[in-house]
Enzyme design. Structure first.
Site, mmCIF file in Angstrom:
data_model
loop_
_atom_site.group_PDB
_atom_site.id
_atom_site.type_symbol
_atom_site.label_atom_id
_atom_site.label_comp_id
_atom_site.label_asym_id
_atom_site.label_seq_id
_atom_site.Cartn_x
_atom_site.Cartn_y
_atom_site.Cartn_z
ATOM 1 N N LYS A 100 0.826 -1.236 0.000
ATOM 2 C CA LYS A 100 0.000 0.000 0.000
ATOM 3 C C LYS A 100 0.845 1.263 0.000
ATOM 4 O O LYS A 100 0.437 2.277 -0.548
ATOM 5 C CB LYS A 100 -0.963 0.021 1.190
ATOM 6 C CG LYS A 100 -0.332 -0.298 2.514
ATOM 7 C CD LYS A 100 -0.639 -1.699 2.922
ATOM 8 C CE LYS A 100 0.249 -2.121 4.058
ATOM 9 N NZ LYS A 100 0.019 -3.469 4.476
ATOM 10 N N GLU A 124 -5.190 -5.457 -5.392
ATOM 11 C CA GLU A 124 -6.364 -5.757 -4.549
ATOM 12 C C GLU A 124 -5.971 -5.968 -3.080
ATOM 13 O O GLU A 124 -6.713 -5.581 -2.162
ATOM 14 C CB GLU A 124 -7.061 -7.015 -5.094
ATOM 15 C CG GLU A 124 -8.347 -7.420 -4.398
ATOM 16 C CD GLU A 124 -9.471 -6.414 -4.556
ATOM 17 O OE1 GLU A 124 -9.913 -6.185 -5.677
ATOM 18 O OE2 GLU A 124 -9.922 -5.856 -3.524
ATOM 19 N N GLY A 129 -6.705 -6.315 3.283
ATOM 20 C CA GLY A 129 -6.248 -7.713 3.275
ATOM 21 C C GLY A 129 -7.065 -8.535 2.294
ATOM 22 O O GLY A 129 -7.055 -8.270 1.087
ATOM 23 N N GLY A 182 1.494 -11.523 14.194
ATOM 24 C CA GLY A 182 1.967 -11.251 12.830
ATOM 25 C C GLY A 182 1.119 -10.238 12.077
ATOM 26 O O GLY A 182 1.154 -10.180 10.857
ATOM 27 N N ASP A 196 -0.333 3.648 8.004
ATOM 28 C CA ASP A 196 -0.840 2.545 7.181
ATOM 29 C C ASP A 196 -2.290 2.831 6.755
ATOM 30 O O ASP A 196 -2.649 2.679 5.589
ATOM 31 C CB ASP A 196 -0.734 1.233 7.977
ATOM 32 C CG ASP A 196 -1.245 0.044 7.205
ATOM 33 O OD1 ASP A 196 -0.563 -0.410 6.275
ATOM 34 O OD2 ASP A 196 -2.362 -0.428 7.517
ATOM 35 N N LYS A 200 -3.952 3.580 2.937
ATOM 36 C CA LYS A 200 -5.112 2.834 2.417
ATOM 37 C C LYS A 200 -6.250 3.779 2.035
ATOM 38 O O LYS A 200 -6.910 3.560 1.011
ATOM 39 C CB LYS A 200 -5.553 1.797 3.449
ATOM 40 C CG LYS A 200 -4.529 0.665 3.586
ATOM 41 C CD LYS A 200 -4.806 -0.182 4.809
ATOM 42 C CE LYS A 200 -3.868 -1.378 4.882
ATOM 43 N NZ LYS A 200 -3.904 -2.028 6.200
HETATM 44 N N1 HSE Z 1 -0.271 -3.866 9.386
HETATM 45 C C1 HSE Z 1 -1.404 -3.930 8.536
HETATM 46 C C2 HSE Z 1 -2.646 -3.951 9.396
HETATM 47 C C3 HSE Z 1 -1.327 -5.150 7.666
HETATM 48 O O1 HSE Z 1 -2.508 -4.171 10.608
HETATM 49 O O2 HSE Z 1 -3.746 -3.730 8.910
HETATM 50 C C4 HSE Z 1 -2.326 -5.194 6.570
HETATM 51 O O3 HSE Z 1 -2.224 -4.125 5.703
#
Ligand code: HSE
Length: 404
Positions: A100, A124, A129, A182, A196, A200
């Protein structure tokens, strides 16, 4: 037949290799051919992995192999990933990515490069996710004029907030759990500071409104300032704290995009989105509100979206897919200064003083609140107006309240 190279054998890259192997027969049937993994590029060797013999260390091997027609970029970041993406597209290979950061920062130029070379650049997995959102937004909702995209876009922060709300865990303990599972980025700062989610919402807004919206055009606040006392005050008025990315189209056609913690009413479907799940609501002038929900992070959900793009590229070798948008610019966005909202304000100020400053407020209460602490919900006003009224007061948390 398609031959695939994966760049980066981390969480997502290894998930892609696993899904390609495990579902190989099914994938081949669906694309009326076969999709075979030929190389994995990584700095390290993986002698104990069943994919160990596919590891290469030099991108030129992939770039120069005419058999490889699809490159999966799961390196992340916007430096080496950008160079390899450019080189792969220029070599006539379609590129599929979950990155992203790269799409948000350089999507437009990479999409143009893909067009120039008659190949696809598909992403996508970069948002939500495993949730199908990119194609629905571009294709299924194409008839609508979209007025707002709003979502819980980061699994790690949603997990942390859920654990704070449900289990009373501290922020640090909840972050540790998310990392152990993870979900977090290599550097969790990108999750907890909202970067993040910012990337997005840039991608979703660019798609929804047709012009590239860059991360620096999106004011962003994360969740590091959310405390258990804010969680308790929110609960006292039937609300939950959620980190939302929003992009709103004003009547002037310009986009106000931002990422901020919000208080969301308990009955709002977004309030029920817990743990690592993500949800995206899109408001269109024909469809009304539509919501997309699912696992927003994790190895296999993300790999599921990457492999679907690989299949699309394999199926459409001669008719590349262009899921793209127009160029960005200063005329595309405006700061969200004129987006009016109710506000949650916590401050070390007597209630009467807050009332005096903010006018008509709803006072909130929580068990164990220290004397002198006060939290309120305000009437709707812009952030500028709120800041002006609170200019002489030291505030704790200030969050937007999502309108009903
Ligand atoms: N670190 C990101 C999240 C991973 O926690 O959404 C998926 O983009």
């Amino acid at each position: 037949m398609s031959k695939v190279a994966i760049l980066g054998f981390g969480v997502v890259g290894s998930g892609v290799a696993e899904v390609l192997k495990r579902n190989g027969a099914h994938i081949g049937e669906k694309v009326h051919g076969s999709v075979e993994l030929k190389y994995i590029l990584d700095l390290k060797d993986f002698p104990d992995s069943p994919f160990g013999e596919k590891i290469v260390h030099d991108f030129a091997v992939i770039e120069g192999d005419p058999e490889v027609d699809i490159v999966v970029e799961t390196i992340g970041g916007a430096r080496i990933a950008k160079e390899y993406t450019q080189r792969a597209l220029a070599a006539g290979k379609s590129v599929v990515t979950s990155n992203k950061e790269l799409v948000a920062k350089h999507g437009y130029e990479l999409m143009e490069l893909a067009r120039e070379h008659g190949v696809s650049y598909l992403y996508e997995a970069s948002v939500g996710g495993g949730i199908p959102i990119i194609r629905p937004l571009k294709q299924c909702l194409a008839a609508n004029e979209i007025t707002e995209v709003c979502g819980i876009l980061n699994g790690t922060t949603n997990y942390i907030l859920t654990r704070m709300i449900r289990a009373g865990l501290s922020f640090d303990a909840a972050l540790k759990e998310a990392q152990q599972n993870g979900y977090a980025e290599a550097d969790p700062t990108a999750d907890i500071e909202g970067h993040d989610a910012c990337r997005k919402i840039c991608i979703l807004a660019s798609l929804a409104f047709g012009r590239h919206i860059y991360p620096e055009q999106v004011p962003t606040a994360g969740i590091t300032g959310v405390t258990l006392s804010d969680v308790a005050y929110a609960d006292s008025c039937g609300r939950k704290i959620k980190l939302l990315g929003r992009a709103i189209r004003g009547e002037d056609g310009r986009i106000r995009a931002f990422v901020e913690p919000h208080l969301v009413r308990g009955e709002d479907p977004l309030a029920g989105v817990e743990d690592v799940f993500n949800a995206i609501t899109v408001r269109g002038n024909a469809i009304g509100d539509v919501m997309f929900y699912g696992r927003g992070a994790g190895k296999l959900p993300t790999a599921s979206a990457v492999v679907a793009d690989v299949m699309d590229a394999a199926r459409n070798k001669d008719r590349p897919k262009y899921i793209d948008w127009g160029p960005g610019g200063e005329d595309v966005t405006l700061p969200p200064d004129d987006v009016s909202s109710s506000w949650y304000v916590r401050a070390e100020v007597p209630a009467d003083r807050l009332r005096q400053l903010l006018g008509d407020v709803t006072l909130l209460a929580r068990a164990g609140a220290p004397g002198g602490e006060c939290a309120v919900l305000t009437a709707p006003m812009t952030r500028g107006e709120l800041d002006r009224r609170l200019s002489e007061v030291e505030t704790g948390s200030v969050f937007r309240v999502l309108e009903d």
